[in-house]
Design an enzyme around this catalytic site. Structure first.
Site, PDB file in Angstrom:
ATOM      1  N   ARG A 180       0.884  -1.176   0.000  1.00  0.00           N
ATOM      2  CA  ARG A 180       0.000   0.000   0.000  1.00  0.00           C
ATOM      3  C   ARG A 180       0.910   1.210   0.000  1.00  0.00           C
ATOM      4  O   ARG A 180       1.678   1.418   0.945  1.00  0.00           O
ATOM      5  CB  ARG A 180      -0.912  -0.019   1.224  1.00  0.00           C
ATOM      6  CG  ARG A 180      -1.616   1.300   1.443  1.00  0.00           C
ATOM      7  CD  ARG A 180      -2.745   1.228   2.420  1.00  0.00           C
ATOM      8  NE  ARG A 180      -3.893   0.570   1.827  1.00  0.00           N
ATOM      9  CZ  ARG A 180      -5.131   0.618   2.326  1.00  0.00           C
ATOM     10  NH1 ARG A 180      -5.369   1.280   3.435  1.00  0.00           N
ATOM     11  NH2 ARG A 180      -6.119   0.003   1.723  1.00  0.00           N
ATOM     12  N   HIS A 213      -7.194   0.969  -6.665  1.00  0.00           N
ATOM     13  CA  HIS A 213      -7.360   0.072  -5.514  1.00  0.00           C
ATOM     14  C   HIS A 213      -7.985  -1.235  -6.031  1.00  0.00           C
ATOM     15  O   HIS A 213      -9.161  -1.523  -5.779  1.00  0.00           O
ATOM     16  CB  HIS A 213      -8.254   0.758  -4.464  1.00  0.00           C
ATOM     17  CG  HIS A 213      -8.238   0.132  -3.107  1.00  0.00           C
ATOM     18  ND1 HIS A 213      -7.459  -0.973  -2.786  1.00  0.00           N
ATOM     19  CD2 HIS A 213      -8.923   0.448  -1.975  1.00  0.00           C
ATOM     20  CE1 HIS A 213      -7.672  -1.281  -1.513  1.00  0.00           C
ATOM     21  NE2 HIS A 213      -8.544  -0.450  -1.008  1.00  0.00           N
ATOM     22  N   ASP A 266     -17.366   7.034  -1.687  1.00  0.00           N
ATOM     23  CA  ASP A 266     -16.128   6.879  -0.905  1.00  0.00           C
ATOM     24  C   ASP A 266     -15.827   8.240  -0.262  1.00  0.00           C
ATOM     25  O   ASP A 266     -16.448   9.258  -0.590  1.00  0.00           O
ATOM     26  CB  ASP A 266     -14.982   6.426  -1.839  1.00  0.00           C
ATOM     27  CG  ASP A 266     -13.669   6.196  -1.086  1.00  0.00           C
ATOM     28  OD1 ASP A 266     -13.703   5.990   0.145  1.00  0.00           O
ATOM     29  OD2 ASP A 266     -12.594   6.237  -1.732  1.00  0.00           O
ATOM     30  N   CYS A 322     -16.390   1.546   0.134  1.00  0.00           N
ATOM     31  CA  CYS A 322     -15.225   0.696   0.424  1.00  0.00           C
ATOM     32  C   CYS A 322     -14.855   0.718   1.907  1.00  0.00           C
ATOM     33  O   CYS A 322     -14.148  -0.171   2.370  1.00  0.00           O
ATOM     34  CB  CYS A 322     -14.045   1.132  -0.429  1.00  0.00           C
ATOM     35  SG  CYS A 322     -13.549   2.832  -0.090  1.00  0.00           S
ATOM     36  N   ARG A 378     -13.619  -8.616   0.916  1.00  0.00           N
ATOM     37  CA  ARG A 378     -12.186  -8.350   0.732  1.00  0.00           C
ATOM     38  C   ARG A 378     -11.402  -9.623   1.013  1.00  0.00           C
ATOM     39  O   ARG A 378     -10.463  -9.981   0.291  1.00  0.00           O
ATOM     40  CB  ARG A 378     -11.711  -7.220   1.664  1.00  0.00           C
ATOM     41  CG  ARG A 378     -12.224  -5.830   1.326  1.00  0.00           C
ATOM     42  CD  ARG A 378     -11.673  -5.323   0.004  1.00  0.00           C
ATOM     43  NE  ARG A 378     -10.219  -5.300  -0.017  1.00  0.00           N
ATOM     44  CZ  ARG A 378      -9.449  -4.310   0.466  1.00  0.00           C
ATOM     45  NH1 ARG A 378     -10.017  -3.228   0.966  1.00  0.00           N
ATOM     46  NH2 ARG A 378      -8.131  -4.367   0.405  1.00  0.00           N
TER      47      ARG A 378
HETATM   48  N1   CP Z   1     -11.276  -0.319   2.021  1.00  0.00           N
HETATM   49  C1   CP Z   1     -10.019  -0.386   2.500  1.00  0.00           C
HETATM   50  O1   CP Z   1      -9.053  -0.579   1.754  1.00  0.00           O
HETATM   51  O2   CP Z   1      -9.916  -0.251   3.844  1.00  0.00           O
HETATM   52  P1   CP Z   1      -8.542  -0.065   4.669  1.00  0.00           P
HETATM   53  O3   CP Z   1      -7.986   1.268   4.273  1.00  0.00           O
HETATM   54  O4   CP Z   1      -8.954  -0.122   6.107  1.00  0.00           O
HETATM   55  O5   CP Z   1      -7.618  -1.181   4.290  1.00  0.00           O
HETATM   56  N1  NVA Z   2      -9.959   6.667  -1.324  1.00  0.00           N
HETATM   57  C1  NVA Z   2      -9.604   6.192  -0.015  1.00  0.00           C
HETATM   58  C2  NVA Z   2      -9.783   4.719   0.089  1.00  0.00           C
HETATM   59  C3  NVA Z   2      -9.480   4.129   1.426  1.00  0.00           C
HETATM   60  C4  NVA Z   2      -9.652   2.653   1.426  1.00  0.00           C
HETATM   61  C5  NVA Z   2      -8.159   6.577   0.295  1.00  0.00           C
HETATM   62  O1  NVA Z   2      -7.298   6.433  -0.576  1.00  0.00           O
HETATM   63  O2  NVA Z   2      -7.897   7.040   1.414  1.00  0.00           O
END
Ligand code: CP
Ligand code: NVA
Length: 307
Positions: free
Chosen positions: A102, A129, A224, A264, A292
């Site tokens: 990530r 994502h 989101d 999400c 997930r």
């Molecule tokens: N939706 C999602 O990716 O959640 P987290 O940021 O908690 O991993």
């Molecule tokens: N768009 C959000 C998604 C989190 C899972 C972010 O990048 O923070």
């Protein structure tokens, strides 16, 4: 497929291969547990940003499949700072059997994939994502039975989650409409790629600055956060322009009566979604979050167990 970086890289058959494997592993799990197909295998998980779902679901997926996950916090690696991304990829490849990362900058995922000998899975970047996108597809499949001809409306920021959703929808023949304030559009390159996929699958992509037009007759309404991780300094500015794009009961009334509502997570009730909708009868937020786990088992099985 060596890596899982973007849904745009997969043909529809490749997406279905993951979905079918995920569905099978979900059923197996619900019937008593998974076979240890990743026995002795280790997934190194590099996190430059916080996470609940991605971290815990990958950790549990590896455990359920007989393997192990290694969590590396932002402070530990210093990706691209303490050490070059190429060297991190080369070194990790000597220790672990797969890497999930990530990151802030999508190019860092591409570099990890380029220099790693082992599969690299994108656990979210500033661009997309895809693990979320696969869980979203699994959820829509379960709730609606099919993809072709459905209308998926995304309301909010044209962000990483929206990009993966655009690719996921248009690859499988779902109509995609996006409603966002001016200046918060999907990246033009992603949009033109999505339009190309839509042409191939026989669906349509509509962009609008009118939230009602976006959700009209939709089968799936998705939103989101207005401020993604890394954009915190912009949050006051964003909070000023996004309220007309809140998914609330009034907006949802323009969708199909049986429309499902997706997010999400993490959700900010009272901002992009109301309590009433997030916790209402049309919400599938927590089935989506559970998926997930199952979707990622499908990805891990194909990348790290060969099928
Ligand atoms: N939706 C999602 O990716 O959640 P987290 O940021 O908690 O991993
Ligand atoms: N768009 C959000 C998604 C989190 C899972 C972010 O990048 O923070």
């Amino acid at each position: 497929m060596k890596d899982f970086v973007s849904i745009a890289d997969l043909p529809p058959a490749g997406i279905f291969e993951i979905l079918n494997r995920a569905k099978q592993l979900k059923e197996e799990w619900l019937e008593g547990g998974n076979q240890p197909i990743l026995k002795g295998k280790v997934l190194g998980m590099i996190f430059q940003k916080p996470s609940l779902r991605t971290r815990v679901s990958f950790d549990m997926a590896m455990l359920h499949l007989g393997g192990h996950a290694l969590y590396l916090s932002p402070a530990e690696i210093g990706l691209g700072k303490r050490e070059s991304i190429a060297d991190v990829a080369r070194v990790m490849s000597r220790y672990v059997d797969g890497i999930m990362a990530r990151v802030f900058d999508h190019d860092h995922i591409l570099q990890l994939a380029k220099y790693s000998r082992v599969p690299v899975i994108n656990g979210l970047s500033d661009y997309n994502h895809p693990c979320q996108g696969m869980a979203d597809l699994l959820t829509i499949w379960e709730k609606k039975g099919d993809f072709k001809g459905l209308k998926l409306a995304y309301v909010g920021d044209g962000n990483n989650v929206a990009v993966s959703l655009l690719f996921a929808a248009t690859k499988l023949g779902m109509h995609f409409s996006v409603g966002n304030p001016p200046g918060y559009d999907l990246p033009p390159q992603a949009l033109s790629t999505g339009r190309q996929f839509a042409q191939e699958s026989g669906s349509q992509v509509v962009t609008t600055h009118d939230p009602v037009e976006a959700v009209a007759h939709a089968d799936v309404v998705y939103t989101d956060t207005w401020t993604s991780m890394g954009q915190e300094v912009e949050s006051a500015k964003r909070d000023a322009v996004f309220p007309p794009f809140q998914v609330n009961s009034n907006l949802l009334a323009h969708a199909q009566p049986e429309a499902i509502v997706m997010h999400c997570l993490p959700a900010h009730r009272g901002h992009e979604i109301t309590h009433e909708v997030a916790d209402g009868p049309q919400s599938v937020l927590f089935d989506q979050a559970e998926n997930r786990l199952h979707a990622q088992k499908g990805i891990l099985a194909i990348l790290m167990a060969g099928s």
